[in-house]
Design a protein around this motif. Structure first.
Motif, PDB file in Angstrom:
ATOM      1  N   LEU A 168       0.506  -1.066   0.039  1.00  0.00           N
ATOM      2  CA  LEU A 168       0.283   0.055  -0.069  1.00  0.00           C
ATOM      3  C   LEU A 168       0.764   1.049   0.292  1.00  0.00           C
ATOM      4  O   LEU A 168       1.347   0.967   0.509  1.00  0.00           O
ATOM      5  CB  LEU A 168      -1.030   0.162   1.666  1.00  0.00           C
ATOM      6  CG  LEU A 168      -1.687   1.170   1.817  1.00  0.00           C
ATOM      7  CD1 LEU A 168      -2.766   1.722   0.421  1.00  0.00           C
ATOM      8  CD2 LEU A 168      -2.110   1.368   2.940  1.00  0.00           C
ATOM      9  N   SER A 177      -6.802   4.711  -6.371  1.00  0.00           N
ATOM     10  CA  SER A 177      -7.395   6.284  -5.919  1.00  0.00           C
ATOM     11  C   SER A 177      -6.394   7.695  -6.651  1.00  0.00           C
ATOM     12  O   SER A 177      -5.662   7.574  -6.076  1.00  0.00           O
ATOM     13  CB  SER A 177      -7.570   5.987  -4.972  1.00  0.00           C
ATOM     14  OG  SER A 177      -8.340   5.342  -4.331  1.00  0.00           O
ATOM     15  N   LEU A 213      -1.875  -4.906  -8.996  1.00  0.00           N
ATOM     16  CA  LEU A 213      -2.649  -3.458  -8.214  1.00  0.00           C
ATOM     17  C   LEU A 213      -3.769  -3.732  -8.459  1.00  0.00           C
ATOM     18  O   LEU A 213      -4.313  -4.561  -9.620  1.00  0.00           O
ATOM     19  CB  LEU A 213      -2.345  -2.180  -9.526  1.00  0.00           C
ATOM     20  CG  LEU A 213      -3.002  -1.109  -9.249  1.00  0.00           C
ATOM     21  CD1 LEU A 213      -2.076  -0.599  -7.666  1.00  0.00           C
ATOM     22  CD2 LEU A 213      -2.630  -0.076  -9.925  1.00  0.00           C
ATOM     23  N   ARG A 214      -4.523  -3.786  -7.216  1.00  0.00           N
ATOM     24  CA  ARG A 214      -5.847  -3.914  -7.447  1.00  0.00           C
ATOM     25  C   ARG A 214      -6.975  -2.624  -6.862  1.00  0.00           C
ATOM     26  O   ARG A 214      -8.167  -2.213  -7.127  1.00  0.00           O
ATOM     27  CB  ARG A 214      -6.363  -4.615  -5.919  1.00  0.00           C
ATOM     28  CG  ARG A 214      -5.324  -6.020  -5.592  1.00  0.00           C
ATOM     29  CD  ARG A 214      -5.926  -6.961  -6.849  1.00  0.00           C
ATOM     30  NE  ARG A 214      -5.846  -8.091  -7.229  1.00  0.00           N
ATOM     31  CZ  ARG A 214      -4.374  -8.690  -8.233  1.00  0.00           C
ATOM     32  NH1 ARG A 214      -3.906  -7.952  -9.451  1.00  0.00           N
ATOM     33  NH2 ARG A 214      -3.887  -9.861  -8.444  1.00  0.00           N
ATOM     34  N   SER A 215      -6.739  -1.671  -6.852  1.00  0.00           N
ATOM     35  CA  SER A 215      -7.396  -0.976  -6.432  1.00  0.00           C
ATOM     36  C   SER A 215      -6.212   0.649  -6.930  1.00  0.00           C
ATOM     37  O   SER A 215      -5.127   0.527  -6.505  1.00  0.00           O
ATOM     38  CB  SER A 215      -7.811  -0.126  -5.233  1.00  0.00           C
ATOM     39  OG  SER A 215      -6.961  -0.352  -3.926  1.00  0.00           O
ATOM     40  N   SER A 241      -0.163   5.521  -0.305  1.00  0.00           N
ATOM     41  CA  SER A 241      -1.062   6.560   0.386  1.00  0.00           C
ATOM     42  C   SER A 241      -0.550   7.658   0.574  1.00  0.00           C
ATOM     43  O   SER A 241      -0.021   7.981   0.997  1.00  0.00           O
ATOM     44  CB  SER A 241      -1.566   6.473   1.065  1.00  0.00           C
ATOM     45  OG  SER A 241      -2.993   6.907   1.106  1.00  0.00           O
ATOM     46  N   ARG A 301      -2.764   4.862  -3.904  1.00  0.00           N
ATOM     47  CA  ARG A 301      -3.860   6.117  -2.924  1.00  0.00           C
ATOM     48  C   ARG A 301      -3.386   7.244  -3.852  1.00  0.00           C
ATOM     49  O   ARG A 301      -1.921   7.703  -2.669  1.00  0.00           O
ATOM     50  CB  ARG A 301      -4.501   5.847  -2.152  1.00  0.00           C
ATOM     51  CG  ARG A 301      -4.841   4.998  -1.614  1.00  0.00           C
ATOM     52  CD  ARG A 301      -5.774   4.946  -0.426  1.00  0.00           C
ATOM     53  NE  ARG A 301      -6.368   5.966  -0.188  1.00  0.00           N
ATOM     54  CZ  ARG A 301      -7.592   5.992  -0.723  1.00  0.00           C
ATOM     55  NH1 ARG A 301      -8.627   5.459  -1.459  1.00  0.00           N
ATOM     56  NH2 ARG A 301      -8.797   8.039  -0.139  1.00  0.00           N
ATOM     57  N   GLN A 341      -0.558  -3.317  -4.345  1.00  0.00           N
ATOM     58  CA  GLN A 341      -1.570  -3.578  -4.348  1.00  0.00           C
ATOM     59  C   GLN A 341      -2.620  -2.643  -4.085  1.00  0.00           C
ATOM     60  O   GLN A 341      -3.806  -2.481  -5.244  1.00  0.00           O
ATOM     61  CB  GLN A 341      -2.342  -4.564  -3.771  1.00  0.00           C
ATOM     62  CG  GLN A 341      -1.339  -5.930  -3.744  1.00  0.00           C
ATOM     63  CD  GLN A 341      -2.247  -7.210  -2.683  1.00  0.00           C
ATOM     64  OE1 GLN A 341      -2.821  -6.641  -2.047  1.00  0.00           O
ATOM     65  NE2 GLN A 341      -1.747  -8.028  -2.527  1.00  0.00           N
ATOM     66  N   HIS A 342      -2.403  -1.524  -3.841  1.00  0.00           N
ATOM     67  CA  HIS A 342      -3.207   0.088  -3.959  1.00  0.00           C
ATOM     68  C   HIS A 342      -2.628   1.172  -3.925  1.00  0.00           C
ATOM     69  O   HIS A 342      -0.720   1.436  -3.172  1.00  0.00           O
ATOM     70  CB  HIS A 342      -3.330  -0.156  -2.140  1.00  0.00           C
ATOM     71  CG  HIS A 342      -4.484  -1.855  -2.266  1.00  0.00           C
ATOM     72  ND1 HIS A 342      -5.838  -1.822  -2.147  1.00  0.00           N
ATOM     73  CD2 HIS A 342      -4.237  -2.538  -0.579  1.00  0.00           C
ATOM     74  CE1 HIS A 342      -5.982  -3.143  -1.985  1.00  0.00           C
ATOM     75  NE2 HIS A 342      -5.040  -3.714  -1.167  1.00  0.00           N
TER      76      HIS A 342
END
Length: 85
Positions: free
Chosen positions: A23, A71, A67-69, A25, A48, A45-46
Protein backbone atom coordinates in the motif's frame (compact mmCIF):
# COMPACT_ATOMS: atom_id res chain seq x y z
CA UNK A 1 3.19 3.24 3.66
CA UNK A 2 0.76 6.07 4.41
CA UNK A 3 2.03 9.64 4.03
CA UNK A 4 -1.26 11.54 3.82
CA UNK A 5 -1.54 15.22 4.78
CA UNK A 6 2.21 15.82 4.87
CA UNK A 7 2.63 18.48 2.18
CA UNK A 8 4.62 16.09 0.01
CA UNK A 9 5.44 17.68 -3.35
CA UNK A 10 6.99 14.72 -5.20
CA UNK A 11 7.47 10.97 -4.98
CA UNK A 12 11.16 10.22 -4.37
CA UNK A 13 12.97 7.92 -6.80
CA UNK A 14 14.16 5.93 -3.77
CA UNK A 15 10.64 4.54 -3.37
CA UNK A 16 11.63 1.92 -5.94
CA UNK A 17 13.80 0.20 -3.30
CA UNK A 18 10.69 -0.68 -1.28
CA UNK A 19 9.84 -3.70 -3.45
CA UNK A 20 7.61 -5.40 -0.86
CA UNK A 21 5.34 -2.39 -0.44
CA UNK A 22 1.67 -3.34 -0.77
CA UNK A 23 0.00 0.00 0.00
CA UNK A 24 1.28 3.46 -0.93
CA UNK A 25 -0.86 6.44 -0.02
CA UNK A 26 -0.04 10.12 -0.41
CA UNK A 27 -3.45 11.78 -0.30
CA UNK A 28 -3.82 15.53 0.07
CA UNK A 29 -0.38 16.61 -1.11
CA UNK A 30 0.78 18.79 -3.99
CA UNK A 31 2.26 16.09 -6.23
CA UNK A 32 2.11 17.22 -9.90
CA UNK A 33 3.01 13.86 -11.50
CA UNK A 34 3.12 10.13 -10.83
CA UNK A 35 6.76 9.09 -10.63
CA UNK A 36 7.61 6.12 -12.84
CA UNK A 37 9.72 4.88 -9.88
CA UNK A 38 6.42 3.55 -8.49
CA UNK A 39 6.28 1.13 -11.40
CA UNK A 40 9.09 -0.99 -9.96
CA UNK A 41 6.96 -1.79 -6.90
CA UNK A 42 5.95 -5.19 -8.24
CA UNK A 43 3.96 -6.18 -5.12
CA UNK A 44 1.98 -2.93 -4.91
CA UNK A 45 -1.74 -3.63 -4.58
CA UNK A 46 -3.17 -0.25 -3.54
CA UNK A 47 -2.07 3.15 -4.81
CA UNK A 48 -3.78 6.24 -3.41
CA UNK A 49 -2.81 9.66 -4.75
CA UNK A 50 -6.10 11.55 -4.31
CA UNK A 51 -6.29 15.31 -3.81
CA UNK A 52 -3.00 16.21 -5.48
CA UNK A 53 -2.19 18.06 -8.72
CA UNK A 54 -1.65 15.11 -11.01
CA UNK A 55 -2.63 15.80 -14.62
CA UNK A 56 -1.51 12.62 -16.45
CA UNK A 57 -1.49 8.90 -15.78
CA UNK A 58 1.71 7.32 -17.11
CA UNK A 59 1.56 4.24 -19.32
CA UNK A 60 4.14 2.61 -17.03
CA UNK A 61 1.42 2.02 -14.43
CA UNK A 62 0.38 -0.99 -16.50
CA UNK A 63 3.53 -2.71 -15.17
CA UNK A 64 1.89 -2.96 -11.74
CA UNK A 65 0.35 -6.39 -12.31
CA UNK A 66 -0.69 -6.81 -8.64
CA UNK A 67 -2.49 -3.45 -8.48
CA UNK A 68 -6.05 -3.91 -7.22
CA UNK A 69 -7.07 -0.32 -6.48
CA UNK A 70 -6.01 3.04 -7.84
CA UNK A 71 -7.39 6.23 -6.28
CA UNK A 72 -6.76 9.45 -8.19
CA UNK A 73 -9.88 11.48 -7.45
CA UNK A 74 -9.66 15.26 -7.06
CA UNK A 75 -6.64 15.74 -9.31
CA UNK A 76 -6.21 17.67 -12.56
CA UNK A 77 -6.69 14.65 -14.86
CA UNK A 78 -8.64 15.71 -17.96
CA UNK A 79 -8.76 12.51 -20.03
CA UNK A 80 -9.00 8.82 -19.16
CA UNK A 81 -6.05 6.97 -20.72
CA UNK A 82 -6.92 4.28 -23.26
CA UNK A 83 -4.60 1.72 -21.64
CA UNK A 84 -6.71 1.62 -18.46
CA UNK A 85 -9.95 0.80 -20.25
Amino acid sequence: LILNDNGIISIPVGISAMRNLILFSVDRGTIPAISTAICSLTNLQHLRLSNNRISDIPLELTQLRQLRSLSLEHNAIKTFPFFLS
